[in-house]
Design an enzyme around this catalytic site. Structure first.
Site, PDB file in Angstrom:
ATOM      1  N   HIS A 173       0.788  -1.258  -0.106  1.00  0.00           N
ATOM      2  CA  HIS A 173      -0.215   0.123   0.098  1.00  0.00           C
ATOM      3  C   HIS A 173       1.056   1.224   0.013  1.00  0.00           C
ATOM      4  O   HIS A 173       0.583   2.403  -0.615  1.00  0.00           O
ATOM      5  CB  HIS A 173      -1.068  -0.196   1.184  1.00  0.00           C
ATOM      6  CG  HIS A 173      -1.819  -1.235   1.228  1.00  0.00           C
ATOM      7  ND1 HIS A 173      -2.546  -1.559   2.276  1.00  0.00           N
ATOM      8  CD2 HIS A 173      -1.922  -2.028   0.213  1.00  0.00           C
ATOM      9  CE1 HIS A 173      -3.211  -2.872   2.088  1.00  0.00           C
ATOM     10  NE2 HIS A 173      -2.917  -2.991   0.807  1.00  0.00           N
ATOM     11  N   TYR A 202       3.692   5.093  -6.174  1.00  0.00           N
ATOM     12  CA  TYR A 202       3.399   4.821  -7.575  1.00  0.00           C
ATOM     13  C   TYR A 202       2.474   5.867  -8.369  1.00  0.00           C
ATOM     14  O   TYR A 202       2.638   6.354  -9.153  1.00  0.00           O
ATOM     15  CB  TYR A 202       3.042   3.409  -7.907  1.00  0.00           C
ATOM     16  CG  TYR A 202       2.797   2.731  -9.292  1.00  0.00           C
ATOM     17  CD1 TYR A 202       3.655   3.037 -10.181  1.00  0.00           C
ATOM     18  CD2 TYR A 202       1.656   2.613  -9.533  1.00  0.00           C
ATOM     19  CE1 TYR A 202       3.526   2.490 -11.419  1.00  0.00           C
ATOM     20  CE2 TYR A 202       1.085   2.054 -10.958  1.00  0.00           C
ATOM     21  CZ  TYR A 202       2.295   2.154 -11.776  1.00  0.00           C
ATOM     22  OH  TYR A 202       1.917   1.499 -13.114  1.00  0.00           O
TER      23      TYR A 202
HETATM   24 FE    FE Z   1      -4.208  -2.688   6.629  1.00  0.00          FE
HETATM   25 MN    MN Z   2      -3.140  -1.022   4.245  1.00  0.00          MN
END
Ligand code: FE
Ligand code: MN
Length: 297
Positions: free
Chosen positions: A111, A117
């Site tokens: 994440h 990105y």
């Molecule tokens: Fe999480």
């Molecule tokens: Mn997360």
């Protein structure tokens, strides 16, 4: 196959390395599912997003929404990942649950990669995104709240065997799994997914879809962890601790609604900040219900 017989918090040092026989197959199955759901942010094309962003097909309000959503995620994904490995991991001594936590920590790092990105692809001002937790009051309020209600459970003086020590560990898990991942991520997800539904920034939206799938399993695991710890240590789930947590959830839902106002100062994408009142109340009730508490919203 024994299920749920392994103590989750405790001095079961040998058990830490014994995955089989299953003691928490729920956690193991979630680990397997999460591995099968593996994805990489960089596999998702950002070509159309880049064109839309540069050709002004995305309005200034929509750009603000993207930057403010990323601004909160930039600080909090990292906060969750760090807390998981530096704090929670130490106390959860079941091998299968630890296996899931390791997988979850990897997903948090993906994440983080998503945010980087998107920043790279759209050429966003990194200062603006990565200092949002200092410069945008409603983002700062959410981060400050998380830090304010948790204590340092890695300190030497914490007695993890005592009732108070276990309560502090439980509070940490409730704060990160239910308040942060379960509540503070959800208005941002809804807003970014709304962009995709209008064929805007489909690459960003797809990455959020995958992130949401990951977060849903983090919440499922966190809920299992919390409920099992309470089941195994009923003496720590006092009326006082329950009321404290309900207060935290009420405050969290209010902070999330205030955040929606900062991210959506004008109504766009068929959304406005007012709609987030009902939405967050719904989320808040579902989270309370999942850990055996009554609706409060
Ligand atoms: Fe999480
Ligand atoms: Mn997360």
């Amino acid at each position: 196959m024994n299920d749920k017989t392994g103590k989750l918090l405790g001095d079961n040092i040998a058990g830490v390395n014994r995955i089989l026989p299953h003691k928490h197959k729920y956690a193991w199955d979630l680990f397997i599912t999460s591995c099968a759901n593996n994805w990489m942010p960089t596999e998702i094309s950002m070509q159309t997003d880049i064109q839309q962003w540069k050709n002004d097909e995305i309005t200034e309000d929509e750009k603000l929404l993207v930057k403010r959503c990323l601004g909160f995620f930039a600080g909090s994904e990292s906060l969750v990942g760090n807390n998981l490995l530096l704090s929670a991991f130490r106390f959860v001594t079941d091998a299968e649950c630890r296996q899931y936590i390791l997988r979850q920590a990897f997903e948090e790092s993906l994440h983080n990669l998503t945010i980087v990105y998107i920043c790279d692809s759209l050429d966003l001002d990194i200062e603006e995104v990565f200092t949002a937790y200092e410069t945008i009051p409603s983002i700062k309020a959410k981060d400050d709240f998380l830090l304010e209600i948790t204590t340092d459970i890695t300190r030497d003086s914490l007695d993890a065997k005592s009732k108070e020590g276990k309560q502090e560990i439980l509070r940490n898990l409730l704060t990160y799994y239910i308040v942060c991942e379960g509540t503070f991520f959800f208005s941002g997800f809804a807003m970014l997914l709304a962009l995709g539904r209008q064929n805007k920034l489909q690459g960003v939206s797809d990455q959020i879809k995958y992130t949401l799938r990951d977060e849903s399993s983090h919440i499922a695991f966190g809920t299992y962890l919390i409920n099992t710890i309470i089941e195994q240590n009923p003496e720590i789930w006092t009326k006082r601790i329950q009321e404290e947590f309900i207060d935290h959830m009420k405050k969290a839902v209010d902070l999330e609604i205030a955040y929606a106002h900062d991210v959506l100062p004008t109504g766009i994408l068929g959304l406005n900040a007012e709609m987030f009142i009902d939405y967050m109340h719904y989320i808040g009730n579902r989270r309370l219900e999942a850990i055996g508490l009554d609706y409060r919203f």
